[in-house]
Design a protein around this motif. Structure first.
Motif, mmCIF file in Angstrom:
data_model
loop_
_atom_site.group_PDB
_atom_site.id
_atom_site.type_symbol
_atom_site.label_atom_id
_atom_site.label_comp_id
_atom_site.label_asym_id
_atom_site.label_seq_id
_atom_site.Cartn_x
_atom_site.Cartn_y
_atom_site.Cartn_z
ATOM 1 N N ASP A 143 -11.674 6.580 3.093
ATOM 2 C CA ASP A 143 -11.580 5.289 3.777
ATOM 3 C C ASP A 143 -11.963 5.515 5.235
ATOM 4 O O ASP A 143 -11.185 6.063 6.014
ATOM 5 C CB ASP A 143 -10.155 4.738 3.661
ATOM 6 C CG ASP A 143 -10.053 3.292 4.119
ATOM 7 O OD1 ASP A 143 -11.079 2.733 4.558
ATOM 8 O OD2 ASP A 143 -8.952 2.719 4.056
ATOM 9 N N LYS A 215 -8.679 -2.158 -1.341
ATOM 10 C CA LYS A 215 -7.666 -1.250 -0.804
ATOM 11 C C LYS A 215 -6.317 -1.493 -1.477
ATOM 12 O O LYS A 215 -5.590 -0.536 -1.817
ATOM 13 C CB LYS A 215 -7.536 -1.446 0.703
ATOM 14 C CG LYS A 215 -6.618 -0.439 1.371
ATOM 15 C CD LYS A 215 -6.651 -0.585 2.883
ATOM 16 C CE LYS A 215 -5.755 0.448 3.553
ATOM 17 N NZ LYS A 215 -5.808 0.329 5.035
ATOM 18 N N THR A 216 -5.965 -2.769 -1.688
ATOM 19 C CA THR A 216 -4.729 -3.092 -2.398
ATOM 20 C C THR A 216 -4.748 -2.513 -3.804
ATOM 21 O O THR A 216 -3.771 -1.902 -4.268
ATOM 22 C CB THR A 216 -4.528 -4.615 -2.461
ATOM 23 O OG1 THR A 216 -4.421 -5.132 -1.125
ATOM 24 C CG2 THR A 216 -3.268 -4.971 -3.236
ATOM 25 N N ASN A 219 -4.331 1.308 -3.743
ATOM 26 C CA ASN A 219 -2.935 1.705 -3.526
ATOM 27 C C ASN A 219 -2.110 1.542 -4.808
ATOM 28 O O ASN A 219 -1.246 2.370 -5.124
ATOM 29 C CB ASN A 219 -2.326 0.878 -2.411
ATOM 30 C CG ASN A 219 -2.907 1.230 -1.039
ATOM 31 O OD1 ASN A 219 -3.460 2.315 -0.859
ATOM 32 N ND2 ASN A 219 -2.815 0.318 -0.089
ATOM 33 N N GLU A 220 -2.385 0.459 -5.546
ATOM 34 C CA GLU A 220 -1.645 0.225 -6.794
ATOM 35 C C GLU A 220 -2.003 1.281 -7.843
ATOM 36 O O GLU A 220 -1.124 1.750 -8.591
ATOM 37 C CB GLU A 220 -1.958 -1.175 -7.318
ATOM 38 C CG GLU A 220 -1.363 -2.296 -6.458
ATOM 39 C CD GLU A 220 -1.763 -3.666 -6.942
ATOM 40 O OE1 GLU A 220 -2.720 -3.744 -7.768
ATOM 41 O OE2 GLU A 220 -1.175 -4.657 -6.474
ATOM 42 N N ILE A 222 -3.055 4.373 -7.235
ATOM 43 C CA ILE A 222 -2.443 5.637 -6.803
ATOM 44 C C ILE A 222 -0.959 5.652 -7.136
ATOM 45 O O ILE A 222 -0.420 6.656 -7.630
ATOM 46 C CB ILE A 222 -2.674 5.841 -5.288
ATOM 47 C CG1 ILE A 222 -4.147 6.113 -5.024
ATOM 48 C CG2 ILE A 222 -1.825 7.000 -4.774
ATOM 49 C CD1 ILE A 222 -4.530 6.115 -3.561
ATOM 50 N N SER A 223 -0.289 4.531 -6.887
ATOM 51 C CA SER A 223 1.161 4.440 -7.203
ATOM 52 C C SER A 223 1.416 4.621 -8.680
ATOM 53 O O SER A 223 2.395 5.249 -9.090
ATOM 54 C CB SER A 223 1.714 3.099 -6.729
ATOM 55 O OG SER A 223 1.612 2.974 -5.314
#
Length: 226
Positions: A143, A215-216, A219-220, A222-223
């Motif tokens: 990023d 990006k959202t 992140n989801e 990766i979580s």
């Protein structure tokens, strides 16, 4: 003896460069430059340029070409510039290629190609912004100012849950061979195949909306890997 003198005369003319035939000919040298980043060939009847780069430079390269040549067309994720004047430019994810057939009618476009060459050599030679690279056993995230990309690897049993995360943000996918693909006019591309998800987006002032969604989603994903 006469043959010997005649041969010496021919050699003497050749060495001194006073041949009547050769003195009126224009000599075109084939120029080939090869580096880690690009190869240029400038010949009598053709001109070509091929450069390779990291994804964080793609948007900058596109902007350079747009400013010199004009707006691009899209073709299966590639940016295309071409016309009947004999030139073709293709910008893919990590490669830029352009070529032109020289003639008296398209010298204008040849000069444009040379201008573009000068600009792109500066871009390709410049290390540019460093990626923020995070590498784990399950994903690699980049990023930076020019690009957002994510490659996540997971067990096949998570495919359906990852697909649901993507569809919630980006809708239904298209099917290409053995993978699912989400693509919005080339501004971003998302791929899902067995055990691997990829997100690639070139940043610009026109696609902040998609960057925030990507990006959202990243992140989801990766979580969900943890």
């Amino acid at each position: 003896m006469m043959k010997k003198y005649l041969l010496l005369a021919i050699i003497s003319i050749s060495i001194n460069g006073i041949s009547q035939t050769n003195s009126t000919q224009t000599v075109f040298a084939n120029r080939a430059i090869s580096t880690k980043n690009y190869v240029i060939n400038d010949r009598v009847d053709s001109y070509s340029f091929r450069g390779v780069f990291t994804l964080n430079k793609r948007e900058l390269i596109k902007n350079k070409i747009d400013s010199i040549i004009g707006k691009a067309k899209m073709n299966e994720g590639d940016f295309i510039w071409n016309n009947d004047g004999g030139y073709s430019i293709i910008l893919s994810s990590g490669e830029i290629k352009f070529d032109l057939q020289k003639s008296n009618d398209n010298e204008f476009y040849y000069l444009k190609m040379k201008e573009l060459e000068r600009e792109l050599k500066l871009v390709l030679d410049n290390p540019g912004p460093k990626n923020i690279a995070i590498s784990t056993k399950s994903y690699v995230l980049n990023d930076n100012v020019s690009v957002y990309s994510l490659r996540a690897v997971f067990h096949n049993r998570k495919n359906n849950s990852i697909r649901e995360l993507i569809e919630f943000q980006f809708g239904k996918p298209e099917i290409e061979e053995n993978k699912l693909v989400w693509n919005k006019n080339g501004s971003y591309k998302i791929e899902l195949l067995d055990g691997v998800a990829k997100i690639n987006l070139g940043k610009s002032s026109d696609n902040d909306f998609y960057y925030n969604k990507a990006k959202t989603l990243g992140n989801e994903i990766i979580s969900s890997l943890n």
